[in-house]
Scaffold this active site. Sequence first.
Site, PDB file in Angstrom:
ATOM      1  N   ASP A 139      -1.600   3.409  -2.771  1.00  0.00           N
ATOM      2  CA  ASP A 139      -1.035   4.534  -2.021  1.00  0.00           C
ATOM      3  C   ASP A 139      -0.204   5.385  -2.973  1.00  0.00           C
ATOM      4  O   ASP A 139       0.833   4.940  -3.464  1.00  0.00           O
ATOM      5  CB  ASP A 139      -0.165   4.013  -0.873  1.00  0.00           C
ATOM      6  CG  ASP A 139       0.203   5.093   0.134  1.00  0.00           C
ATOM      7  OD1 ASP A 139       0.144   6.283  -0.220  1.00  0.00           O
ATOM      8  OD2 ASP A 139       0.562   4.741   1.276  1.00  0.00           O
ATOM      9  N   ARG A 141       1.026   8.424  -2.182  1.00  0.00           N
ATOM     10  CA  ARG A 141       1.822   9.416  -1.464  1.00  0.00           C
ATOM     11  C   ARG A 141       3.292   9.336  -1.865  1.00  0.00           C
ATOM     12  O   ARG A 141       3.791   8.280  -2.230  1.00  0.00           O
ATOM     13  CB  ARG A 141       1.683   9.215   0.048  1.00  0.00           C
ATOM     14  CG  ARG A 141       0.322   9.594   0.583  1.00  0.00           C
ATOM     15  CD  ARG A 141       0.193   9.269   2.048  1.00  0.00           C
ATOM     16  NE  ARG A 141       0.266   7.827   2.296  1.00  0.00           N
ATOM     17  CZ  ARG A 141       0.160   7.280   3.500  1.00  0.00           C
ATOM     18  NH1 ARG A 141      -0.001   8.052   4.563  1.00  0.00           N
ATOM     19  NH2 ARG A 141       0.223   5.968   3.645  1.00  0.00           N
TER      20      ARG A 141
END
Length: 216
Positions: A139, A141
């Site tokens: 991930d 983000r």
Amino acid sequence: MSTAHLHAVPEPTDLVELYSEAPLPTRHGLLRVMVFRERGTDKEHVVAVKGDPRGHEGVPVRVHSECLTSEILGSLKCDCREQLEHALDLIGTSERGAVIYLRQEGRGIGLGNKIRAYALQARGADTYEANRALGFGDDLRRYDIAAQMLKQLGSRSIDLITNNPAKIAALEAEGVAVRRRIPSLAKTNPHNIGYLKTKRERTGHLIELAEQKTPA
């Protein structure tokens, strides 16, 4: 919502600056759309605000990353569109709230690489295995930008609409006061059940699975 306080000269360390804003009538009620430009990139992030969150505790907020495949094309491989709609519905019935829409497609790897990952998933990889096979982390983000946008809205604390404990921790690390979590119900179908179970088992998402039958 008065926004005079939002037009101060940005600090050199600011990651985003408010570029434009306007009222927007929607099926969720009257919202104020605010566009923030990320410094050093061409990305424009969006906040849709209901009412005036300044000075209030427990303002319902969804921090949402874009998902073209579900939100535009109606993909059944994830629950992103349903989570976004749930948040907008909830905020629409609240006195105040906000949805922050971040331009970080595919958990931060971009649309093209997301589709490459989908090709690997079609051959049996799960969502995390596919990312790793392409050389990416699970991930990518980031939530520091969302935190700065939230601080400009001026609420004292938020009730975060999420199933992701890591998102709560990331925002709190940036100084955002998260009063509580509002669960986002994930409806299952034959195409996303494996994805949702993988998120719950691999990364601790607090997903409450609700069975949903797809049309014949």
